[in-house]
Design a protein around this motif. Sequence first.
Motif, PDB file in Angstrom:
ATOM      1  N   PRO A 399       0.802  -1.229   0.000  1.00 18.69           N
ATOM      2  CA  PRO A 399       0.000   0.000   0.000  1.00 18.69           C
ATOM      3  C   PRO A 399       0.834   1.278   0.000  1.00 18.69           C
ATOM      4  CG  PRO A 399      -0.874  -1.569   1.582  1.00 18.69           C
ATOM      5  CD  PRO A 399       0.421  -2.129   1.106  1.00 18.69           C
ATOM      6  N   ILE A 400       1.957   1.288   0.718  1.00 24.38           N
ATOM      7  CA  ILE A 400       2.786   2.495   0.777  1.00 24.38           C
ATOM      8  C   ILE A 400       3.400   2.799  -0.586  1.00 24.38           C
ATOM      9  CG2 ILE A 400       4.929   3.447   1.722  1.00 24.38           C
ATOM     10  CD1 ILE A 400       4.162   2.102   4.382  1.00 24.38           C
ATOM     11  N   ILE A 401       3.940   1.772  -1.233  1.00 23.00           N
ATOM     12  CA  ILE A 401       4.508   1.969  -2.573  1.00 23.00           C
ATOM     13  C   ILE A 401       3.420   2.412  -3.539  1.00 23.00           C
ATOM     14  CG2 ILE A 401       5.580   0.786  -4.534  1.00 23.00           C
ATOM     15  CD1 ILE A 401       6.994  -1.036  -2.484  1.00 23.00           C
ATOM     16  N   ALA A 402       2.242   1.795  -3.425  1.00 22.94           N
ATOM     17  CA  ALA A 402       1.139   2.111  -4.344  1.00 22.94           C
ATOM     18  C   ALA A 402       0.661   3.545  -4.182  1.00 22.94           C
ATOM     19  CB  ALA A 402      -0.019   1.138  -4.108  1.00 22.94           C
ATOM     20  N   VAL A 403       0.556   4.034  -2.933  1.00 22.61           N
ATOM     21  CA  VAL A 403       0.025   5.379  -2.730  1.00 22.61           C
ATOM     22  C   VAL A 403       1.005   6.439  -3.226  1.00 22.61           C
ATOM     23  CG1 VAL A 403       0.895   5.802  -0.376  1.00 22.61           C
ATOM     24  CG2 VAL A 403      -1.264   6.822  -1.112  1.00 22.61           C
ATOM     25  N   LEU A 433      -7.463   5.010  -2.093  1.00 28.30           N
ATOM     26  CA  LEU A 433      -8.431   4.462  -1.149  1.00 28.30           C
ATOM     27  C   LEU A 433      -7.948   3.121  -0.611  1.00 28.30           C
ATOM     28  CD1 LEU A 433     -11.150   4.447   0.286  1.00 28.30           C
ATOM     29  CD2 LEU A 433     -12.150   3.426  -1.772  1.00 28.30           C
ATOM     30  N   PHE A 434      -7.382   2.295  -1.477  1.00 30.06           N
ATOM     31  CA  PHE A 434      -6.833   1.008  -1.042  1.00 30.06           C
ATOM     32  C   PHE A 434      -5.737   1.216   0.003  1.00 30.06           C
ATOM     33  CE2 PHE A 434      -3.247  -1.970  -1.728  1.00 30.06           C
ATOM     34  CZ  PHE A 434      -3.819  -3.121  -1.193  1.00 30.06           C
ATOM     35  N   ALA A 435      -4.875   2.204  -0.214  1.00 26.19           N
ATOM     36  CA  ALA A 435      -3.799   2.483   0.735  1.00 26.19           C
ATOM     37  C   ALA A 435      -4.363   2.940   2.079  1.00 26.19           C
ATOM     38  CB  ALA A 435      -2.859   3.549   0.166  1.00 26.19           C
ATOM     39  N   GLY A 501       6.184   6.227   5.250  1.00 22.91           N
ATOM     40  CA  GLY A 501       6.343   4.834   4.865  1.00 22.91           C
ATOM     41  C   GLY A 501       7.717   4.299   5.212  1.00 22.91           C
ATOM     42  N   ALA A 502       8.743   5.118   5.026  1.00 25.93           N
ATOM     43  CA  ALA A 502      10.116   4.688   5.346  1.00 25.93           C
ATOM     44  C   ALA A 502      10.289   4.440   6.841  1.00 25.93           C
ATOM     45  CB  ALA A 502      11.112   5.739   4.869  1.00 25.93           C
TER      46      ALA A 502
END
Length: 529
Positions: A399-403, A433-435, A501-502
């Motif tokens: 999710p973090i990479i995707a957002v 929204l998924f994230a 995220g990191a």
Amino acid sequence: MGSRKSEDDPNVETIETTLEFDADTHRQPQPSEGFIKLIQNDSVILIPRPSQDPKDPLNLPTWHKGVIILLVGLYSAISVLATSGLGAVFPYVVKDYPDQATRATDLLIYPTLFMGIGNLVSMPLTLALGRRPIFLISLLMLAVTGLWCAFSTSLTSHIAGRNFLSMAAGQSEALAPFIVEEIHFLHERSTKIAWYIGVQAAGTAGMFVATTYIVPQFGLKWWYLIITFISFGILALSFFFVTETMYNRADDPLAESDPDQKPTTRESHRVRPEIYGPRTWKHDLKMFHYKANWSEVLIFYKQTAQGFCIPSIMWLLLLNGACLGVYVYHASTFAVILMAEPYNFKSAWLGWVQLVQVLDCVLLIPIVGYGSDLLVKRLSAWRKGMFVPEDRFISLALPIIAVILACVIYGQAGAHPEKWHWMAIAAPYHIGLFAFMSANLVAITYSIDSFPKQGGALLMVICVGRGFISFGLSYSTVPLIDATGYDGAMNILAIICGVLGAITIPMYFLGPRFRRWALRTFWAVDKSL
């Protein structure tokens, strides 16, 4: 290494490492210790330990638990629709108040704030009075305020009605998932919360499509009336099926605090109606199961304040707020972009774009829901049965990479629509929204896994905190676009999400220390920690 005796209770051992554990111990693991024995002899240990009482919510049959997930999910869906569904049809709303167009935006902005206020008022009452009465009262209030809004005769009355409606809808953020958590065991919580969020998102998406047809054809009054009728229907079903989920297992002679009992598994667990009496409809329909304990309200607020001091909880709050910020930004602007050149979307088409949220549920449930539960069981088996709550953080990677990618693509497509397909707007909107749903799921599950006795207060920290963040973002969206453009604004959000995220990596390793510090400092679980 190994374990040592607690100064508070010589029978309670405190685990000093996640890598070593006495595999021969017969003591039921304690979630308050932070490191929990989850696997023993290839069997999953049931945490918390269910009593042998059929009236224990953990002993509800699977079908009944499924109905509860469905009903609280539908309540959440209608709550989200009622508070945020006007955005897609706002031009029709403004027509009802032609001379007050600017003030009419309060109908969109204030609901998020009042949802947070609703949580602040209602969540402490769930500890004093129980979950069932507050949930049913919230549903009743949602239906009644829907009537208020439907028959309001002025903008002032409409705004006031929506504010109270939003307070009733606020329990969809903290109480609803808390109820789902309380009827399930640690090893299945992520999956069940994913199903709850899936019902919420799919229900909202479907009703959002209906909104784009109902309001233009029948008017705002009938939109509110339909929400009211659905709320009354959910209330009627919930009265019969959403039972009280608060249960004091410490009163059970075989409670999880008994150090001489072996860990309970699916295979070894037995329900004893001949001793405790059967679960009956009379018991389930009872409104108040406990004598009111008003001191719990003050304790709840104290625990909430303490929750803001726990680094891992604060980080999850900020991550939730950032992902919610991306979603709020997308939800506030995608219609404007798609209806303008070169896309020229019609208003009704926006509802079908919203319906694609169902795909978010299709991704969320298997990847973050089942995936997280499967992952923690595998890692627990690898650690000789030991479960570490921070294992939940691993499922945040996708999710973090995707957002981050969604922010960059959406910003470029918004700034240069002539160079991008309309999917560059629609797809990032749903990825955002998924994230957010993933971050929400992990935050809910981690908080209750780590601090089960303070779980309700910590859920309020995250849900109310992100609600206030969203309220602030609602005011800043347009000024930010004007100052930096779509690409500049989205790049800023991408950087914020990337930094937060990191932090997942150091938080994974430092989280156990933060939990033990909080337990020692705030709740004195073991002063020798």
